[in-house]
Scaffold this active site. Structure first.
Site, short mmCIF file in Angstrom:
data_model
loop_
_atom_site.label_atom_id
_atom_site.label_comp_id
_atom_site.label_asym_id
_atom_site.label_seq_id
_atom_site.Cartn_x
_atom_site.Cartn_y
_atom_site.Cartn_z
N SER A 69 0.95 -1.05 0.36
CA SER A 69 -0.01 -0.01 0.07
C SER A 69 0.84 1.33 0.08
O SER A 69 2.09 1.52 -0.93
CB SER A 69 -0.84 0.29 1.08
OG SER A 69 -1.96 1.13 1.13
N ASP A 287 -1.92 1.55 -3.72
CA ASP A 287 -2.32 0.50 -4.47
C ASP A 287 -3.42 0.93 -4.96
O ASP A 287 -4.47 -0.17 -5.58
CB ASP A 287 -2.04 -1.34 -3.07
CG ASP A 287 -3.05 0.01 -2.29
OD1 ASP A 287 -2.83 1.05 -1.67
OD2 ASP A 287 -3.03 -1.47 -1.42
N GLU A 379 -11.85 6.80 6.95
CA GLU A 379 -10.85 7.56 7.69
C GLU A 379 -10.49 8.65 7.13
O GLU A 379 -10.16 8.80 6.36
CB GLU A 379 -9.53 6.19 7.83
CG GLU A 379 -10.12 4.27 8.89
CD GLU A 379 -8.69 3.98 8.91
OE1 GLU A 379 -8.76 3.87 10.25
OE2 GLU A 379 -8.61 3.02 7.72
N PRO A 505 -1.91 2.74 21.84
CA PRO A 505 -0.90 1.90 21.12
C PRO A 505 -0.90 1.50 19.86
O PRO A 505 -2.05 1.27 18.97
CB PRO A 505 -1.17 0.79 21.76
CG PRO A 505 -1.98 0.44 23.24
CD PRO A 505 -2.79 1.38 22.85
N GLY A 507 -0.11 -0.05 16.26
CA GLY A 507 -0.79 -2.40 16.48
C GLY A 507 0.15 -2.79 15.89
O GLY A 507 0.57 -4.01 15.80
N THR A 508 1.35 -1.92 15.42
CA THR A 508 2.81 -2.84 14.63
C THR A 508 3.56 -2.80 15.01
O THR A 508 5.05 -3.38 15.36
CB THR A 508 2.58 -2.25 13.50
OG1 THR A 508 2.66 -0.57 13.47
CG2 THR A 508 1.61 -2.56 12.13
N ARG A 513 1.07 6.74 19.73
CA ARG A 513 0.69 7.88 19.31
C ARG A 513 -0.32 8.55 20.26
O ARG A 513 -1.54 7.93 20.76
CB ARG A 513 -0.06 6.91 17.98
CG ARG A 513 0.55 5.87 17.57
CD ARG A 513 -0.05 5.63 15.96
NE ARG A 513 0.91 4.35 15.19
CZ ARG A 513 1.85 4.92 14.29
NH1 ARG A 513 2.26 5.79 14.60
NH2 ARG A 513 2.32 3.77 13.92
#
Length: 551
Positions: A69, A287, A379, A505, A507-508, A513
């Site tokens: 992406s 993408d 989003e 937090p 996710g990765t 954040r």
């Protein structure tokens, strides 16, 4: 069909794709995503997983998309697409993570046999898969590893070539609904472009032609799709395609594309001599599943129109059509946002229709949107779509309008259901949707932007030893752990006019954040910095390296 795994064949092929010993792979919201050079074993195993998922679902076709992406060019990734064109069922995310991390071929075979038993998979069923990739240089080698996975399971696999992520999702839904009353379309690129452009032309018939639209293709697969779309549109909408260097090393998503525009909040440098004052433009990501609009005002100043602005524009338009059609008692429209949505957009929308806030991540938005007759979700980063429930589609098909105005509004709503890619966020489909609304409303970028004024906001991130120490509730808007931190954040927020801030937090990665907004830019910046400081102190960081500037 055999009723057991072909372990000899799996063993032979697996030994050609050994797992790197020092890497832990994780299937997240976007599938697997990391450096392309490390993913060979993952792609081979995903080929096997896709075949097993298909067998589990009676031979229905599963999609596999090889893409990263909006990430830098050296990254790559892979995600699985379920039969309705939607994201992989959550339980299988865990299965995929487990299987991808089996350290040896023996451990892999053991993990596969365990999945077959626990998921009660009938191995005598057929396996059908359709797969595609984006333009990344690491794509062909990874697709070759994926094909070995299909071979290990004797799966029937169709290579859809180099296409956008949303086109692959569209193919999956078309293939699985073919020949039913719910047929979604023709499972070819030509079928996709015809479906989008036919409905677009119906929706703008009789309207004044829009000025040319500049499209930043992020030097990715959107450049190929944009060219085909432009040819199908003909003179109904002129697209000026920029950043189309898909073979130039290092160009993908580099100082261009939707993520660059959203994060840096400025014009891609490559468009500086292209975009004229008063002209509108949009950026796709690598993408083509995210879309951000922007324009230059008469003074040449840059203004961004993000996913929140798109949601406001589209939701208001659909509500208006539903009312004019006389269907507002039968069709309820709702909007789904995350905590990252600008407070001004939430206020604007709440005055017009129900708004629900959910945790970050497309799967949360998509599931919440499915609960409305018409669910709009975007989003802020520009990824989103509109979902029409099956009963709503039936209502539109059966409705008998009593006036010409009602009849036109119903025709428009039906055309919108054809124009919008309801499987997933689709930058090209969403771009045409925005252009339809701008055409109907005779809006320039400036008039669209003036629907509401964004509150100044700031994103920051803080590196922490353990992101799992930070736990949230209320759709990630409030912290429940570490104890006492939320109260200190609340106290800070109350000192700022229009203040709002939340901490979540990642996710990765091991970062937390921080988002902050306030009535004035200087206050939003200061609030973000102070909240980041609180997080840093809580995590036990060295006071000398507290955050002093934005990352």
């Amino acid at each position: 069909m055999t009723s057991s795994l072909s372990t000899d064949l799996i063993r032979l092929l697996s030994d050609q794709h050994p797992k790197p010993s020092n890497i832990h792979f994780q299937y997240g919201t976007a599938g697997f995503r990391t450096l392309g050079s490390t993913l060979d074993s993952v792609l081979f195993r995903v080929g096997i997983i896709a075949a097993l998922r298909s067998k589990k679902l009676d031979g229905r076709t599963i999609g596999v998309m090889v893409t990263a992406s909006h990430n830098p060019e050296e990254d790559n990734g892979v995600k699985l697409v379920d039969p309705r064109g939607e994201m992989l069922e959550a339980a299988w995310e865990g299965h995929s993570t487990t299987i991808s991390n089996a350290p040896t071929t023996d451990a892999l075979i053991e993990a596969l046999e365990s999945l077959v038993q626990t998921a009660k998979i009938d191995l005598s069923k057929p396996a059908n898969v359709v797969y595609a990739r984006d333009t990344r240089p690491s794509g062909p080698a990874l697709v070759s590893a994926l094909a070995d996975g299909f071979k290990a399971m004797n799966a029937t696999a169709r290579n859809a070539g180099v296409v956008t992520t949303p086109i692959l999702h569209y193919f999956v839904k078309c293939i699985n609904t073919k020949g039913t009353k719910y047929s979604y379309g023709d499972d070819s690129e030509e079928g996709y472009y015809q479906k989008l452009t036919t409905s677009y032309k119906k929706l703008v018939a009789g309207k004044a032609a829009q000025p040319a639209l500049v499209v930043d293709c992020a030097n990715g697969v959107g450049a190929l799709a944009g060219k085909q779309l432009s040819e199908h549109l003909g003179d109904t909408l002129q697209l000026v395609l920029e950043n189309t260097s898909i073979t130039k090393p290092g160009a993908l998503n580099n100082a261009c594309g939707a993520d660059y525009v959203k994060v840096s909040q400025k014009l891609p440098p490559s468009l500086a001599n292209v975009l004229k004052p008063g002209q509108r433009a949009c950026s796709l990501d690598g993408d083509a599943d995210r879309l951000i609009y922007f324009y230059l005002d008469d003074r040449g100043a840059f203004h961004m129109l993000d996913g929140d602005k798109i949601a406001a524009l589209v939701a208001a338009f659909i509500i208006e059509l539903v009312k004019v059609a006389g269907l507002d008692d039968q069709i309820k429209v709702g909007v789904v946002q995350t905590a990252y949505a600008n407070g001004a957009s939430t206020k604007y929308l709440q005055e017009r229709l129900p708004v629900k806030c959910v945790p970050t991540g497309v799967k949360h938005l998509h599931h919440a949107a499915e609960r409305y007759n018409v669910g709009v979700y975007f989003e802020a980063n520009g990824h989103g779509t509109v979902l029409f429930s099956q009963p709503t589609l039936d209502t539109l098909a059966e409705y008998q309008p009593s006036t010409p105005a009602q009849s036109r509004a119903v025709e428009h709503l039906v055309s919108l259901t054809e124009l919008i890619n309801q499987t997933v966020g689709d930058a090209l489909s969403d771009m045409l949707l925005v252009e339809v609304v701008l055409s109907h409303k005779s809006y320039s970028g400036e008039e669209w932007n003036s629907l509401y004024v964004d509150l100044p906001n700031r994103l920051a991130k803080v590196s922490v030893p353990d992101r799992n120490a930070f736990k949230t509730e209320d759709a990630e808007r409030r912290l429940v752990s570490p104890p006492g931190l939320q109260a200190r954040i609340d106290e800070l927020v109350n000192r700022y006019q229009g203040g709002r801030s939340f901490v979540r937090p990642s996710g990765t990665e091991d970062v937390v954040r921080v988002y902050a907004e306030a009535a004035l830019r200087t206050q939003a910046d200061e609030l973000a910095m102070r909240v980041a400081g609180l997080v840093y102190d809580e995590a036990g960081g060295d006071p000398s390296s507290r955050p002093k500037e934005f990352l």
